[in-house]
Scaffold this motif. Structure first.
Motif, PDB file in Angstrom:
ATOM      1  N   VAL A  34      -4.210   2.152   1.081  1.00  0.00           N
ATOM      2  CA  VAL A  34      -5.465   1.389   1.077  1.00  0.00           C
ATOM      3  C   VAL A  34      -5.182  -0.106   1.014  1.00  0.00           C
ATOM      4  CG1 VAL A  34      -7.524   0.868  -0.295  1.00  0.00           C
ATOM      5  CG2 VAL A  34      -6.869   3.248   0.116  1.00  0.00           C
ATOM      6  N   MET A  35      -4.256  -0.492   0.136  1.00  0.00           N
ATOM      7  CA  MET A  35      -3.916  -1.910   0.003  1.00  0.00           C
ATOM      8  C   MET A  35      -3.341  -2.471   1.297  1.00  0.00           C
ATOM      9  SD  MET A  35      -2.207  -2.014  -3.796  1.00  0.00           S
ATOM     10  CE  MET A  35      -3.134  -1.625  -5.278  1.00  0.00           C
ATOM     11  N   LEU A  36      -2.450  -1.716   1.934  1.00  0.00           N
ATOM     12  CA  LEU A  36      -1.860  -2.175   3.195  1.00  0.00           C
ATOM     13  C   LEU A  36      -2.919  -2.300   4.281  1.00  0.00           C
ATOM     14  CD1 LEU A  36       1.474  -0.128   3.295  1.00  0.00           C
ATOM     15  CD2 LEU A  36       1.215  -2.591   2.906  1.00  0.00           C
ATOM     16  N   PHE A 153     -15.943  -0.918   0.563  1.00  0.00           N
ATOM     17  CA  PHE A 153     -15.969   0.527   0.335  1.00  0.00           C
ATOM     18  C   PHE A 153     -14.565   1.124   0.421  1.00  0.00           C
ATOM     19  CE2 PHE A 153     -20.170  -0.582   1.954  1.00  0.00           C
ATOM     20  CZ  PHE A 153     -20.965  -0.082   0.936  1.00  0.00           C
ATOM     21  N   VAL A 154     -13.738   0.571   1.307  1.00  0.00           N
ATOM     22  CA  VAL A 154     -12.344   1.017   1.349  1.00  0.00           C
ATOM     23  C   VAL A 154     -11.648   0.666   0.043  1.00  0.00           C
ATOM     24  CG1 VAL A 154     -10.128   0.751   2.527  1.00  0.00           C
ATOM     25  CG2 VAL A 154     -12.248   0.822   3.859  1.00  0.00           C
ATOM     26  N   GLY A 155     -11.900  -0.553  -0.449  1.00  0.00           N
ATOM     27  CA  GLY A 155     -11.342  -0.940  -1.752  1.00  0.00           C
ATOM     28  C   GLY A 155     -11.876  -0.065  -2.873  1.00  0.00           C
ATOM     29  N   MET A 194      -8.760  -6.584  -3.441  1.00  0.00           N
ATOM     30  CA  MET A 194      -8.318  -6.746  -2.063  1.00  0.00           C
ATOM     31  C   MET A 194      -9.433  -6.460  -1.073  1.00  0.00           C
ATOM     32  SD  MET A 194      -4.391  -5.396  -1.891  1.00  0.00           S
ATOM     33  CE  MET A 194      -4.272  -6.018  -0.214  1.00  0.00           C
ATOM     34  N   GLY A 195     -10.275  -5.484  -1.397  1.00  0.00           N
ATOM     35  CA  GLY A 195     -11.422  -5.217  -0.541  1.00  0.00           C
ATOM     36  C   GLY A 195     -12.358  -6.414  -0.456  1.00  0.00           C
ATOM     37  N   LEU A 196     -12.601  -7.059  -1.587  1.00  0.00           N
ATOM     38  CA  LEU A 196     -13.471  -8.236  -1.606  1.00  0.00           C
ATOM     39  C   LEU A 196     -12.816  -9.423  -0.915  1.00  0.00           C
ATOM     40  CD1 LEU A 196     -14.879  -7.968  -5.244  1.00  0.00           C
ATOM     41  CD2 LEU A 196     -15.999  -7.314  -3.100  1.00  0.00           C
TER      42      LEU A 196
END
Length: 240
Positions: A34-36, A153-155, A194-196
């Protein structure tokens, strides 16, 4: 007492690393994925933002110079001859497309007659040119919109997964101390952040660039109307 001493030493040796790299390295592989993904999306957004910002600034300056020369009172035919081989910005492309249609029709039938549908064809050519040029300018903007709407949402998915890992650690160790819970919570919050970080610049840039391109599209359409009027007036003069 000896066992307790060993436990203390072990805890001291396994203090989690709360640096950015440390949180990534210690995270579950799904959270790492997710982070990548978010990091790649963020890089892509910044590349698009940089490219589009420079492009909007450049075409605006080119349009200003074009307007100054177009309305200088010099011959439009001479102006057309100079730029027809390399119309390097949308307004020049619009002018060249209209002039090309004008000259093609005006020189038809040995120059003795001009098609009655010339004015309609010129307006149609200009509309198509505006649409094509704006489509090019707006390319990849949908990527910004997609990242802006989905990255949080991914974050959040990474956050939920990290919290699930934290609860799993509690269940396995039967220990709810901060030392056990903190790494999973930190990873989870890092995924949210990271999502934000990916979403906020994407949304702001999308709105800004879309507004700038909207104003530029209005400018192109305004020029098309003015130039169409000029050609229509000239057509009427030739008929009389």
């Amino acid at each position: 007492m000896a066992e307790n001493a060993v436990d203390v030493v072990d805890l001291g040796n396994t203090v989690p690393d709360f640096s950015l790299w440390g949180m990534f390295a210690q995270a579950d592989w799904i959270v790492q994925l997710v982070m990548l993904l978010l990091f790649g999306a963020s890089l892509g957004c910044w590349a698009i933002i940089y490219d589009k910002s420079l492009r909007v600034r450049r075409i605006t300056a080119q349009a200003d110079r074009f307007d100054a020369e177009f309305w200088s009172g010099n011959s439009l035919e001479d102006f057309y001859d100079r730029i027809k081989k390399n119309p390097d910005h949308p307004m020049a492309a619009l002018f060249v497309a209209a002039m090309r249609e004008w000259q093609r029709s005006a020189t038809g039938r040995n120059g003795s007659q001009i098609s009655m549908g010339l004015q309609d064809r010129i307006y149609r050519v200009m509309r198509v040119t505006v649409s094509r040029e704006m489509e090019r300018l707006e390319s990849y903007l949908n990527f910004l919109a997609t990242v802006g709407s989905t990255a949080p949402f991914v974050g959040l998915f990474g956050t939920v997964w990290g919290i699930m890992n934290a609860f799993e650690n509690i269940a396995m160790t039967h220990n709810s101390s901060l030392a056990v819970v903190a790494p999973g919570i930190a990873e989870a919050l890092f995924a949210t952040a990271m999502g934000l970080v990916a979403a906020i610049p994407a949304v702001v840039a999308y709105n800004k660039i879309s507004n700038d391109l909207g104003r530029y599209a209005n400018r192109l359409e305004g020029f098309a109307d003015e130039f169409g009027t000029i050609l229509s007036r000239q057509l009427d003069e030739e008929h009389h």
